[in-house]
Scaffold this active site. Structure first.
Site, PDB file in Angstrom:
ATOM      1  N   CYS A 270      39.439  38.530  48.897  1.00 52.06           N
ATOM      2  CA  CYS A 270      39.745  39.617  49.891  1.00 52.06           C
ATOM      3  C   CYS A 270      40.457  38.645  50.907  1.00 52.06           C
ATOM      4  O   CYS A 270      41.930  39.212  50.287  1.00 52.06           O
ATOM      5  CB  CYS A 270      37.966  39.718  50.430  1.00 52.06           C
ATOM      6  SG  CYS A 270      39.058  41.827  51.784  1.00 52.06           S
TER       7      CYS A 270
ATOM      8  N   GLU B 252      30.823  37.493  46.327  1.00 47.19           N
ATOM      9  CA  GLU B 252      29.851  36.823  46.891  1.00 47.19           C
ATOM     10  C   GLU B 252      28.625  37.713  47.325  1.00 47.19           C
ATOM     11  O   GLU B 252      27.502  36.867  47.598  1.00 47.19           O
ATOM     12  CB  GLU B 252      30.055  35.763  47.430  1.00 47.19           C
ATOM     13  CG  GLU B 252      30.651  36.141  49.500  1.00 47.19           C
ATOM     14  CD  GLU B 252      32.222  36.746  49.189  1.00 47.19           C
ATOM     15  OE1 GLU B 252      32.430  37.152  47.916  1.00 47.19           O
ATOM     16  OE2 GLU B 252      32.575  37.641  50.137  1.00 47.19           O
TER      17      GLU B 252
ATOM     18  N   HIS C 129      34.600  41.254  47.039  1.00 44.31           N
ATOM     19  CA  HIS C 129      33.750  40.307  47.229  1.00 44.31           C
ATOM     20  C   HIS C 129      32.362  39.951  47.087  1.00 44.31           C
ATOM     21  O   HIS C 129      31.104  40.435  46.413  1.00 44.31           O
ATOM     22  CB  HIS C 129      33.267  40.846  49.570  1.00 44.31           C
ATOM     23  CG  HIS C 129      33.844  40.350  50.046  1.00 44.31           C
ATOM     24  ND1 HIS C 129      33.706  39.468  50.691  1.00 44.31           N
ATOM     25  CD2 HIS C 129      34.389  41.358  50.448  1.00 44.31           C
ATOM     26  CE1 HIS C 129      34.714  39.613  52.052  1.00 44.31           C
ATOM     27  NE2 HIS C 129      34.945  40.857  51.920  1.00 44.31           N
TER      28      HIS C 129
HETATM   29  N1  GLN Z   1      41.372  43.241  56.241  1.00 44.85           N
HETATM   30  C1  GLN Z   1      41.496  42.020  56.053  1.00 44.85           C
HETATM   31  C2  GLN Z   1      42.558  41.981  56.231  1.00 44.85           C
HETATM   32  O1  GLN Z   1      43.484  42.167  56.084  1.00 44.85           O
HETATM   33  C3  GLN Z   1      40.470  42.023  55.264  1.00 44.85           C
HETATM   34  C4  GLN Z   1      39.080  42.011  54.929  1.00 44.85           C
HETATM   35  C5  GLN Z   1      38.180  40.832  54.127  1.00 44.85           C
HETATM   36  O2  GLN Z   1      38.768  39.893  54.089  1.00 44.85           O
HETATM   37  N2  GLN Z   1      36.603  41.787  53.971  1.00 44.85           N
HETATM   38  O3  GLN Z   1      43.085  40.399  56.416  1.00 44.85           O
END
Ligand code: GLN
Length: 201
Positions: free
Chosen positions: A85, A181, A179
């Site tokens: 992410c 995890e 995610h």
């Molecule tokens: N929206 C977050 C970002 O732009 C990322 C979200 C996440 O890691 N769950 O950094």
């Protein structure tokens, strides 16, 4: 694991975000896990996970703790890294929505918060292909997730969900936009651990 070898040591970047869940998964898989808060700790690890969180905050903290260049060099030297992410956003060559600086270690363009406000978090079922010919259906949890909107020719798509590539790899750099995890199962972590074991020889 080869006899006589110590357990692989995986670092989880612990400046911000959900590094604790990664730590639990990796320990369950038989790795030793170090919470990385200082650059000097890169010396003792075989691979690094950059967790989800908020990429703008992560960037700020990486600057404060002077991680940026040392980490770029450490990964550039060939050490395996797994970004999830926000970690994917940090590793990408190009970031949109809005543009922001990144480490530039995998030839993808990502768009932040790409699934919009209405569905900013969702759970899906997607497929992960750890080896050619094998396809695992896995649960994928997306939280204000980025979308990979461009992939360079060197980048391999290893997983997808609803038509988007959500797991990608370029050499020793692995990314997932969701995610892993937090979902059931740990096949993506197993895959990364194998990358770490292979890289340390
Ligand atoms: N929206 C977050 C970002 O732009 C990322 C979200 C996440 O890691 N769950 O950094």
């Amino acid at each position: 694991m080869t006899e006589g070898k110590t357990r692989p040591v995986v670092g989880a970047l612990a400046l911000q975000g959900d590094f604790a869940a990664h730590t639990a998964t990796m320990e369950r898989l038989g790795a030793d896990v170090v919470s990385v808060r200082k650059v000097a700790q890169l010396e003792g690890i075989d691979g690094l996970i950059i967790p989800g969180g908020e990429s703008t905050t992560l960037i700020r903290l990486m600057e404060v703790f002077e991680f940026w260049e040392p980490l770029q060099r450490w990964i550039g030297d060939g050490h395996p890294v797994f970004g999830t992410c926000a970690g994917t956003i940090l590793l990408a060559n190009e970031v949109l929505g809005p543009t922001q600086k990144s480490l530039g270690l995998i030839d993808i363009t990502v768009e932040r918060n790409s699934y919009g406000r209405q569905v900013d978090s969702f759970e899906g079922t997607g497929s992960f292909r750890p080896t050619p010919g094998r396809e695992d259906e896995i649960e994928m949890i997306f939280i204000r997730a980025p979308r990979i909107v461009r992939m360079g020719a060197q980048v391999e798509a290893l997983g997808d969900c609803n038509g988007d590539t959500v797991v990608a790899r370029q050499e020793h750099v692995l990314v997932a936009t969701f995610h892993p995890e937090l979902g059931a199962g740990s096949t993506v972590h197993e895959y990364f651990l194998q990358m770490v074991i292979t890289a340390r020889g």
